[in-house]
Design a protein around this motif. Structure first.
Motif: not given
Ligand code: KG4
Ligand code: ZN
Length: 336
Positions: A100, A104-106
């Motif tokens: 996750t 989300v933060y790549k």
């Protein structure tokens, strides 16, 4: 090269841990939330409870780890996570959380083998010098490994039956000591003398180990003496067991040092926190005039700092995991 900050996650058993590790060797921030007290009531880790507690605590552990460091989520280079071996439900919590964050933060995702993590605890504030000899001693492992480079493992020998940590835990139980057994046997042995004659684990010249005979002998001895109404000198038995088990480890290490030219000797895994082992292995290293690395106590038992250290060589080689990463309860260090 720009500094690399790895956010590492470890949840394979009963510790929820995270760390931010700079360039594979500096610990920027480190958190361990242990569930030990909860499981102690049951005499061992209850998998269902462990995974539920990881789920409850993991976000808090992330917040705490970020708060303690000067590094922001945006500055993190990659997310590393223990994916195997361990309790499946516990591993799953860490793996899904890591995926996750990665999404989300790549940030790239790095899958780390827990046992390899234990080995790389020795790369924290230390430069590993290859070829090296690693003694891995934990609840699930007793291995003597030759490493010729990063992630280049040759298993010289392993336990033929029980791992040494498991043996410590069983001996602790029969002596009436609380979970976790190993540290308590270690502590009790400080008050004792090596007076019980115990059988040597294996008396051969391979690099393999065997601890089930020693374990059964201690258990039978306690049962027989109790049945006869004789008192057990618990601290003496703890000491005798510890000396017999650890001497076998150091004997095999010496044998390997006689036959392999190595630059460094390292010990890893929960049992490397053992005081007697730390003392005895130092004597061996001194005798052979070889560099010795022993992790700090907090990096011997399960922790995320070692996972960050083990992830660094994979980061440099761009060995990233995909989102179909699944946890595995069993894996060896030579699995691809
Ligand atoms: O490496 P670890 O935390 O978990 C695994 O990956 O298996 O090792 C846990 C094992 C347990 O069996 C525990 O009793 C043992 O390490 N242990 C010790 C000591 N501290 C932990 N055994 C002997 N002496 C210690 N001081
Ligand atoms: Zn471990």
């Amino acid at each position: 090269m720009k500094d690399v900050y790895i956010l590492a996650i470890e949840s394979s058993c009963d510790e929820t841990s995270m760390a931010i590790v700079k360039n594979g060797r500096e610990i920027e921030s480190f958190t361990v939330l242990s569930q030990m007290d909860v499981h102690a009531e049951f005499g061992g880790v209850v998998p269902e409870i462990a995974s539920r507690m990881h789920t409850e605590n993991i976000t808090m552990v992330l917040e705490e780890t970020l708060k303690k460091s000067n590094v922001k989520m945006e500055e993190i280079s990659a997310i590393a996570v223990t994916y195997a071996p361990g309790l499946l439900g516990s591993l799953l919590v860490g793996v899904e959380f890591a995926k996750t964050l990665s999404l989300v933060y790549k940030k790239p995702l790095i899958a780390v083998n827990h046992t390899i993590g234990h080995i790389y605890a020795n790369a924290i504030e230390n430069t590993l010098e290859f070829p090296l000899l690693a003694l891995v001693v934990s609840g699930g492992h007793t291995d003597l490994i030759l490493m010729k480079g990063d992630y280049d493992f040759e298993i010289l020998g392993s336990t033929l039956d029980d791992a040494i940590g498991e043996c410590y835990d069983k001996v602790a139980r029969v002596l009436g000591l609380k979970y976790p057994g190993g540290p308590n046997v270690d502590k009790l042995s400080l008050e004792g003398e090596d007076t019980y004659p115990l059988p040597k684990p294996v008396n051969d010249s391979t690099y393999n180990f065997s601890f089930s005979g020693l374990k059964s002998h201690v258990i039978n001895l306690v049962h027989n003496e109790t049945q006869r109404g004789n008192e057990i000198r618990k601290s003496d038995l703890a000491k005798s067991f510890q000396v017999t088990a650890i001497d076998e480890l150091t004997r095999k290490v010496e044998l390997a040092l006689q036959n392999y030219e190595v630059k460094e000797l390292i010990i890893a895994g929960g049992v490397s926190a053992n005081r007697y082992l730390r003392e005895e292995i130092k004597k061996v290293a001194d005798r052979y005039q070889i560099k010795l690395s022993i992790p700090k106590i907090e990096y011997c038992t399960d922790n995320a700092a070692m996972i960050g250290a083990a992830a660094y060589p994979l980061y440099k080689q761009k060995k990233f995991a995909s989102f179909d990463l699944n946890p595995k309860s069993q894996a060896t260090i030579v699995d691809k």
